[in-house]
Design an enzyme around this catalytic site. Structure first.
Site, PDB file in Angstrom:
ATOM      1  N   GLU A  11       5.509 -38.205   9.442  1.00 35.43           N
ATOM      2  CA  GLU A  11       5.556 -37.052   8.252  1.00 35.43           C
ATOM      3  C   GLU A  11       5.306 -38.012   6.993  1.00 35.43           C
ATOM      4  O   GLU A  11       4.608 -37.402   5.859  1.00 35.43           O
ATOM      5  CB  GLU A  11       6.927 -36.664   8.065  1.00 35.43           C
ATOM      6  N   LYS A  32       0.857  -1.034  -0.273  1.00 36.94           N
ATOM      7  CA  LYS A  32      -0.103  -0.006  -0.045  1.00 36.94           C
ATOM      8  C   LYS A  32       0.881   1.279   0.000  1.00 36.94           C
ATOM      9  O   LYS A  32       0.637   2.247  -0.746  1.00 36.94           O
ATOM     10  CB  LYS A  32      -0.946  -0.074   1.008  1.00 36.94           C
TER      11      LYS A  32
END
Length: 613
Positions: free
Chosen positions: A421, A203
């Protein structure tokens, strides 16, 4: 805007006194002749003097007849009588010199006072600087930094990934360059433009680019700089800022972090008021009503919390236009990466689109940090260029944290983490429409991560079906299912997975109406968030029976999906054991290694996904 000069009667009084003093001095010098004391003695003996006035240091008098120079009055310094009698014998000119001590006397009074006040001001400024108060003379002045085109080198070419926002702001640039073109049909340019978006999306960079493109003065200030401990200072700074901008129009005023200044008045009555901030906001509102945009004055502001801004600030006629600067999509991330790698030496094998695919949800600031981290990784290993592995390592460091190789796990813990995992990875690879597994590792990272699985989205998604949400839950529960299948127990390693899975399941029921028993009704207890900012919880509006049904529905979804993941891993137990053993040996497996190890993996067909959508 013309300033009115105010005259004070004291100015006339001082000027009159100075004029009278000068006139008296001029008249005296024109009519009075200074003479030596010896000449005074001779004139006195010859009877030329009519009268005299004897003072402590000098004698004044009047001649009977004007002298050759036309002056009738005289002045001379006094000489002691005994010395004058002795000097008469030698026929010399003599006079006395009066030593002037007025400067010494004045300094003896002024210097101590100046020293005291100087020391006092020095100590006060030191204390004020530490407290951030500034000096007395600058307390009501604006702290805005002024940038002009040669200082603001940023242009729209430096801004990527927010094409819609750039198109909106291009109109502002055209108006500042060609204001006469916009009045032909009676249109007026918006007075204020509010840039809204999450932190780090660019911005402030967009506002600087507007100033750089237009080549006009750019006044930049943060909303927090208006509010001080002194009452009325913020309002004075607002007036001063707009006054400066008007005098240099066309110009751009940019207020960053507007929420620090424009918070809704009375929004939190239980916390207490802040009169100074409200006065500053009132002054800003009046300034927005008072200035004419046709003069070439544009107000830009940025905030990542628009939901707390005062409604009077956002109404038409003040901030006429709100521009959303959101997180970039995959194409936008690729464009942003191209901007940030201009000064980085990249290897020929680096595909920025592949890097962009790994960074879903990253803002522009995150991507800039990613490029810098990747360059640092390549520098540490002594490479000549940054390759894809460096970007992967940088993403792992940003997302998962720093590697903790000194965090030693015992063999049993390493084995549990490896199966956990691989449970995530294999369930992800077996389900259709799930993000592709990019890397699996059992190297501890960050604060609590003992291992991690990285998935690479093939595309940005904005809608998800019930099947896809349940597949996402299945991937999260795949690690826990693998532990239960292999070790017949559960560990604490799945705490974060359970929290995320439960959150998705609860949203499916309370927000998305995906429960057959509760129907197409929303029971969400939290207000809709804006730009990721959570709102306070309102009073609950559902019955106890409904809450029990919601809890039962969440448990049913979790239990059903967990059993599904458990069965999938049981059907592919050999592949799970082989992959976990390889992961224990190598600690890290990439996508190519996983592809070779899972050639025998039995994947679910596209249609299989549980209950109907």
């Amino acid at each position: 805007m013309e300033k009115k000069t105010q005259f004070n009667a004291w100015y006339f009084l001082v000027a009159a006194l100075l004029l009278l003093t000068f006139q008296s001095w001029w008249s005296e010098t024109r009519t009075t002749a200074p003479i030596p004391y010896s000449e005074f003695e001779k004139d006195l003996e010859q009877g030329l003097i009519e009268d005299i006035v004897i003072r402590d240091q000098y004698i004044t008098g009047t001649y009977k007849q004007p002298r050759e120079n036309g002056k009738k009055q005289f002045v001379t310094n006094r000489v002691p009588a005994d010395l004058a009698e002795r000097l008469k014998k030698y026929d010399v000119r003599y006079t006395a010199a009066v030593e002037s001590t007025w400067l010494r006397d004045l300094l003896s009074w002024v210097l101590p006072v100046l020293l005291f006040f100087g020391l006092w001001m020095f100590l006060f400024r030191r204390i004020a600087d530490k407290q951030g108060l500034g000096g007395f003379m600058s307390v009501g002045q604006s702290k805005a930094k002024v940038y002009v085109e040669q200082d603001t080198k940023t242009t729209f070419a430096d801004v990527a990934g927010v094409d819609e926002a750039k198109a909106e702001l291009q109109e502002i640039v055209d108006f500042l360059k060609h204001p006469e073109e916009y009045g032909k049909l009676g249109a007026r340019v918006p007075k204020g433009v509010l840039l809204v978006g999450p932190p780090g999306t660019g911005k402030t960079l967009l506002a600087r680019a507007v100033a750089g493109e237009a080549g006009v003065p750019f006044y930049s200030i943060s909303g927090s700089e208006f509010v001080e401990m002194f009452v009325g200072v913020g309002a004075a700074r607002v007036r001063d800022l707009f006054e400066q901008a008007r005098s240099h129009a066309p110009a751009i005023i940019f207020i960053d972090e507007l929420d620090a200044l424009g918070r809704a008045r009375g929004a939190f009555p239980g916390v207490g008021g802040h009169d100074e901030r409200e006065q500053t906001l009132n002054q800003l509102l009046s300034e927005l009503d008072g200035f004419d945009s046709s003069q070439g004055l544009i107000l830009l502001s940025a905030t990542n919390r628009p939901e707390i801004l005062d409604p009077a600030l956002l109404r038409a006629g003040r901030f006429d236009r709100q521009v959303l600067v959101d997180r970039p999509d995959k194409t936008g991330r690729t464009q942003i990466l191209r901007v940030h790698v201009k000064n980085v030496t990249l290897a020929d094998s680096v595909d920025l689109e592949q890097v962009a695919a790994l960074t879903t949800g990253f803002s522009g600031a995150d991507l800039a940090n990613l490029v810098n981290e990747a360059a640092l990784v390549a520098t540490r290993r002594g490479a000549d260029a940054v390759d894809l592995d460096d970007f992967t390592a940088a993403i792992e460091r940003i997302v998962a944290g720093l590697e903790k190789r000194n965090r030693l796990l015992n063999p049993q813990e390493r084995k549990i983490v490896a199966y956990h995992e691989m449970g995530h990875a294999l369930v992800s690879m077996m389900l259709p429409g799930v993000d592709v597994v990019h890397k699996v590792s059992i190297i501890p990272r960050g604060i609590g991560a003992l291992g991690y699985t990285i998935q690479r989205p093939t595309e940005d998604r904005y809608l998800m079906t019930r099947t896809e949400l349940e597949n996402k839950i299945a991937v999260l529960l795949g690690g826990r299912a693998a532990e239960h299948l292999v070790f017949d127990h559960l560990s604490t390693g799945a705490a974060d997975d359970l929290a995320k899975a439960t959150d998705i399941a609860r949203n499916m029921i309370t927000r998305y109406g995906m429960d057959e028993q509760l129907g197409h009704v929303t029971y969400d207890e939290s207000k809709p968030t804006y730009l990721g900012v959570a709102a306070p919880l309102p009073e609950r509006k559902v019955s106890e029976a409904t809450m029990e049904a919601i809890d039962r529905g969440v448990r049913e979804i979790i239990a059903r999906v967990f059993q599904r993941a458990h069965d999938m891993l049981a059907d592919n137990r050999e592949v799970l054991d082989r992959c976990a053993g390889e992961l224990l040996a190598r600690e890290t497996l990439d996508a190519d290694a996983l592809r070779r190890l899972t050639e025998e993996l039995r994947r679910e067909p596209e249609a299989a996904a549980g209950p109907d959508d």
